[in-house]
Design a protein around this motif. Sequence first.
Motif, PDB file in Angstrom:
ATOM      1  N   ILE A 172      47.659  38.231  36.390  1.00 26.04           N
ATOM      2  CA  ILE A 172      46.354  38.014  36.998  1.00 26.04           C
ATOM      3  C   ILE A 172      45.437  37.374  35.958  1.00 26.04           C
ATOM      4  CG2 ILE A 172      44.358  39.086  38.119  1.00 26.04           C
ATOM      5  CD1 ILE A 172      47.034  39.404  39.709  1.00 26.04           C
ATOM      6  N   VAL A 173      44.917  36.178  36.271  1.00 28.72           N
ATOM      7  CA  VAL A 173      44.042  35.487  35.320  1.00 28.72           C
ATOM      8  C   VAL A 173      42.587  35.456  35.792  1.00 28.72           C
ATOM      9  CG1 VAL A 173      45.870  34.102  34.264  1.00 28.72           C
ATOM     10  CG2 VAL A 173      44.658  33.207  36.257  1.00 28.72           C
ATOM     11  N   GLU A 174      42.357  35.769  37.060  1.00 27.93           N
ATOM     12  CA  GLU A 174      40.981  35.802  37.578  1.00 27.93           C
ATOM     13  C   GLU A 174      40.972  36.605  38.872  1.00 27.93           C
ATOM     14  OE1 GLU A 174      37.500  32.642  38.998  1.00 27.93           O
ATOM     15  OE2 GLU A 174      39.283  31.877  37.976  1.00 27.93           O
ATOM     16  N   ILE A 175      39.877  37.336  39.091  1.00 26.64           N
ATOM     17  CA  ILE A 175      39.699  38.037  40.362  1.00 26.64           C
ATOM     18  C   ILE A 175      38.414  37.538  41.018  1.00 26.64           C
ATOM     19  CG2 ILE A 175      40.980  40.108  39.676  1.00 26.64           C
ATOM     20  CD1 ILE A 175      38.145  41.466  39.383  1.00 26.64           C
ATOM     21  N   ASN A 176      38.311  37.761  42.313  1.00 28.46           N
ATOM     22  CA  ASN A 176      37.139  37.325  43.076  1.00 28.46           C
ATOM     23  C   ASN A 176      36.216  38.527  43.302  1.00 28.46           C
ATOM     24  OD1 ASN A 176      35.299  36.165  44.773  1.00 28.46           O
ATOM     25  ND2 ASN A 176      36.773  35.501  46.312  1.00 28.46           N
ATOM     26  N   GLN A 177      35.301  38.747  42.378  1.00 33.12           N
ATOM     27  CA  GLN A 177      34.384  39.894  42.449  1.00 33.12           C
ATOM     28  C   GLN A 177      33.533  39.867  43.720  1.00 33.12           C
ATOM     29  OE1 GLN A 177      34.349  42.543  40.301  1.00 33.12           O
ATOM     30  NE2 GLN A 177      32.835  43.493  41.670  1.00 33.12           N
ATOM     31  N   ALA A 178      33.308  38.686  44.276  1.00 30.51           N
ATOM     32  CA  ALA A 178      32.460  38.573  45.472  1.00 30.51           C
ATOM     33  C   ALA A 178      33.005  39.394  46.635  1.00 30.51           C
ATOM     34  CB  ALA A 178      32.317  37.107  45.881  1.00 30.51           C
ATOM     35  N   ILE A 179      34.329  39.494  46.799  1.00 27.72           N
ATOM     36  CA  ILE A 179      34.870  40.262  47.926  1.00 27.72           C
ATOM     37  C   ILE A 179      34.854  41.758  47.667  1.00 27.72           C
ATOM     38  CG2 ILE A 179      36.211  38.317  48.807  1.00 27.72           C
ATOM     39  CD1 ILE A 179      38.747  39.769  47.733  1.00 27.72           C
ATOM     40  N   VAL A 180      34.785  42.155  46.393  1.00 21.58           N
ATOM     41  CA  VAL A 180      34.604  43.575  46.071  1.00 21.58           C
ATOM     42  C   VAL A 180      33.177  43.972  46.431  1.00 21.58           C
ATOM     43  CG1 VAL A 180      34.568  45.282  44.202  1.00 21.58           C
ATOM     44  CG2 VAL A 180      36.350  43.516  44.253  1.00 21.58           C
ATOM     45  N   GLU A 206      50.215  37.031  53.067  1.00 23.98           N
ATOM     46  CA  GLU A 206      49.414  36.470  51.986  1.00 23.98           C
ATOM     47  C   GLU A 206      49.569  34.957  52.014  1.00 23.98           C
ATOM     48  OE1 GLU A 206      50.353  40.568  50.892  1.00 23.98           O
ATOM     49  OE2 GLU A 206      51.816  38.960  50.793  1.00 23.98           O
ATOM     50  N   TRP A 207      48.508  34.262  51.600  1.00 21.58           N
ATOM     51  CA  TRP A 207      48.588  32.811  51.418  1.00 21.58           C
ATOM     52  C   TRP A 207      48.443  32.516  49.931  1.00 21.58           C
ATOM     53  CZ3 TRP A 207      44.418  30.644  49.028  1.00 21.58           C
ATOM     54  CH2 TRP A 207      43.184  31.284  49.157  1.00 21.58           C
ATOM     55  N   LEU A 208      49.015  31.400  49.516  1.00 20.83           N
ATOM     56  CA  LEU A 208      48.922  30.957  48.129  1.00 20.83           C
ATOM     57  C   LEU A 208      48.591  29.478  48.115  1.00 20.83           C
ATOM     58  CD1 LEU A 208      51.619  32.898  48.415  1.00 20.83           C
ATOM     59  CD2 LEU A 208      51.795  32.417  46.001  1.00 20.83           C
ATOM     60  N   LYS A 209      47.582  29.127  47.352  1.00 19.18           N
ATOM     61  CA  LYS A 209      47.285  27.726  47.078  1.00 19.18           C
ATOM     62  C   LYS A 209      47.738  27.490  45.643  1.00 19.18           C
ATOM     63  CE  LYS A 209      43.661  24.254  46.915  1.00 19.18           C
ATOM     64  NZ  LYS A 209      42.222  24.022  46.946  1.00 19.18           N
ATOM     65  N   ILE A 210      48.764  26.663  45.490  1.00 12.51           N
ATOM     66  CA  ILE A 210      49.392  26.501  44.183  1.00 12.51           C
ATOM     67  C   ILE A 210      48.960  25.184  43.553  1.00 12.51           C
ATOM     68  CG2 ILE A 210      51.595  26.357  42.961  1.00 12.51           C
ATOM     69  CD1 ILE A 210      52.722  28.082  45.324  1.00 12.51           C
ATOM     70  N   GLU A 211      48.414  25.312  42.339  1.00 16.84           N
ATOM     71  CA  GLU A 211      48.005  24.152  41.549  1.00 16.84           C
ATOM     72  C   GLU A 211      48.596  24.321  40.163  1.00 16.84           C
ATOM     73  OE1 GLU A 211      43.678  23.059  43.165  1.00 16.84           O
ATOM     74  OE2 GLU A 211      43.878  25.187  42.662  1.00 16.84           O
ATOM     75  N   GLY A 212      49.659  23.554  39.881  1.00 17.90           N
ATOM     76  CA  GLY A 212      50.369  23.705  38.610  1.00 17.90           C
ATOM     77  C   GLY A 212      51.047  25.058  38.563  1.00 17.90           C
ATOM     78  N   ASP A 213      50.722  25.859  37.522  1.00 19.35           N
ATOM     79  CA  ASP A 213      51.338  27.186  37.427  1.00 19.35           C
ATOM     80  C   ASP A 213      50.362  28.302  37.816  1.00 19.35           C
ATOM     81  OD1 ASP A 213      49.668  27.104  35.226  1.00 19.35           O
ATOM     82  OD2 ASP A 213      51.175  27.813  33.798  1.00 19.35           O
ATOM     83  N   ILE A 214      49.270  27.928  38.492  1.00 21.34           N
ATOM     84  CA  ILE A 214      48.294  28.909  38.960  1.00 21.34           C
ATOM     85  C   ILE A 214      48.299  28.951  40.491  1.00 21.34           C
ATOM     86  CG2 ILE A 214      45.846  29.589  39.037  1.00 21.34           C
ATOM     87  CD1 ILE A 214      46.999  29.799  36.222  1.00 21.34           C
ATOM     88  N   THR A 254      46.276  30.624  43.683  1.00 22.16           N
ATOM     89  CA  THR A 254      45.161  31.380  44.240  1.00 22.16           C
ATOM     90  C   THR A 254      45.717  32.123  45.447  1.00 22.16           C
ATOM     91  OG1 THR A 254      43.600  29.690  43.505  1.00 22.16           O
ATOM     92  CG2 THR A 254      42.839  31.214  45.210  1.00 22.16           C
ATOM     93  N   VAL A 255      45.494  33.440  45.504  1.00 22.50           N
ATOM     94  CA  VAL A 255      46.132  34.290  46.506  1.00 22.50           C
ATOM     95  C   VAL A 255      45.075  34.992  47.355  1.00 22.50           C
ATOM     96  CG1 VAL A 255      47.688  36.265  46.849  1.00 22.50           C
ATOM     97  CG2 VAL A 255      48.074  34.698  44.932  1.00 22.50           C
ATOM     98  N   GLY A 256      45.325  35.036  48.666  1.00 23.58           N
ATOM     99  CA  GLY A 256      44.463  35.771  49.586  1.00 23.58           C
ATOM    100  C   GLY A 256      45.269  36.252  50.775  1.00 23.58           C
ATOM    101  N   ILE A 257      44.591  36.842  51.749  1.00 26.36           N
ATOM    102  CA  ILE A 257      45.279  37.238  52.975  1.00 26.36           C
ATOM    103  C   ILE A 257      44.941  36.236  54.077  1.00 26.36           C
ATOM    104  CG2 ILE A 257      45.395  39.677  52.331  1.00 26.36           C
ATOM    105  CD1 ILE A 257      43.174  40.221  54.422  1.00 26.36           C
ATOM    106  N   ALA A 296      37.139  33.689  50.307  1.00 24.34           N
ATOM    107  CA  ALA A 296      37.483  35.101  50.144  1.00 24.34           C
ATOM    108  C   ALA A 296      38.887  35.294  49.567  1.00 24.34           C
ATOM    109  CB  ALA A 296      37.328  35.836  51.460  1.00 24.34           C
ATOM    110  N   TRP A 297      39.268  34.435  48.623  1.00 31.75           N
ATOM    111  CA  TRP A 297      40.536  34.640  47.924  1.00 31.75           C
ATOM    112  C   TRP A 297      40.453  35.938  47.119  1.00 31.75           C
ATOM    113  CZ3 TRP A 297      39.944  34.541  42.577  1.00 31.75           C
ATOM    114  CH2 TRP A 297      38.790  33.940  42.093  1.00 31.75           C
ATOM    115  N   PHE A 298      41.605  36.501  46.785  1.00 33.34           N
ATOM    116  CA  PHE A 298      41.642  37.792  46.091  1.00 33.34           C
ATOM    117  C   PHE A 298      41.782  37.628  44.572  1.00 33.34           C
ATOM    118  CE2 PHE A 298      41.719  39.338  50.188  1.00 33.34           C
ATOM    119  CZ  PHE A 298      41.860  40.711  50.260  1.00 33.34           C
TER     120      PHE A 298
END
Length: 120
Positions: free
Chosen positions: A71-79, A9-17, A19-22, A93-95
């Motif tokens: 979880i505060v947001e999901i990426n509906q586009a990849i679903v 998994e990769w994480l792009k960290i901005e403050g305390d959020i 963004t997670v993907g593969i 394509a973040w998750f």
Amino acid sequence: MLKFTPEHEWLKIEGDIATVGITTHAAGQLGDLVFVELPEEGSSFKKDAGAATVESVKAASDVYCPLDGEIVEINQAIVDDPSLVNSDPEGSAWFFKLKLANPADADALLDEAAYKELIA
């Protein structure tokens, strides 16, 4: 800040959020994705808990929560279109976005150089 896990998994960290993907490596190993199941917004996970599921023509695999958080947001586009994960795994394509319980825990994750060494 970009971080990685040994589970790809990769994480792009901005403050305390985060963004997670593969990673591109993981997407390549899985092959063409045909199904993505994401967690519910508002759900909380502990580090290393299965948070999402991906299925390809080859296999099904869990996507793990890289750190404790909500979880505060999901990426509906990849679903709606799982093939996006294959075409842009480390971009659009973040998750999910994760509000980190303890942002300092990210310091223990791999940086890009360490991740590249892991998959070499």
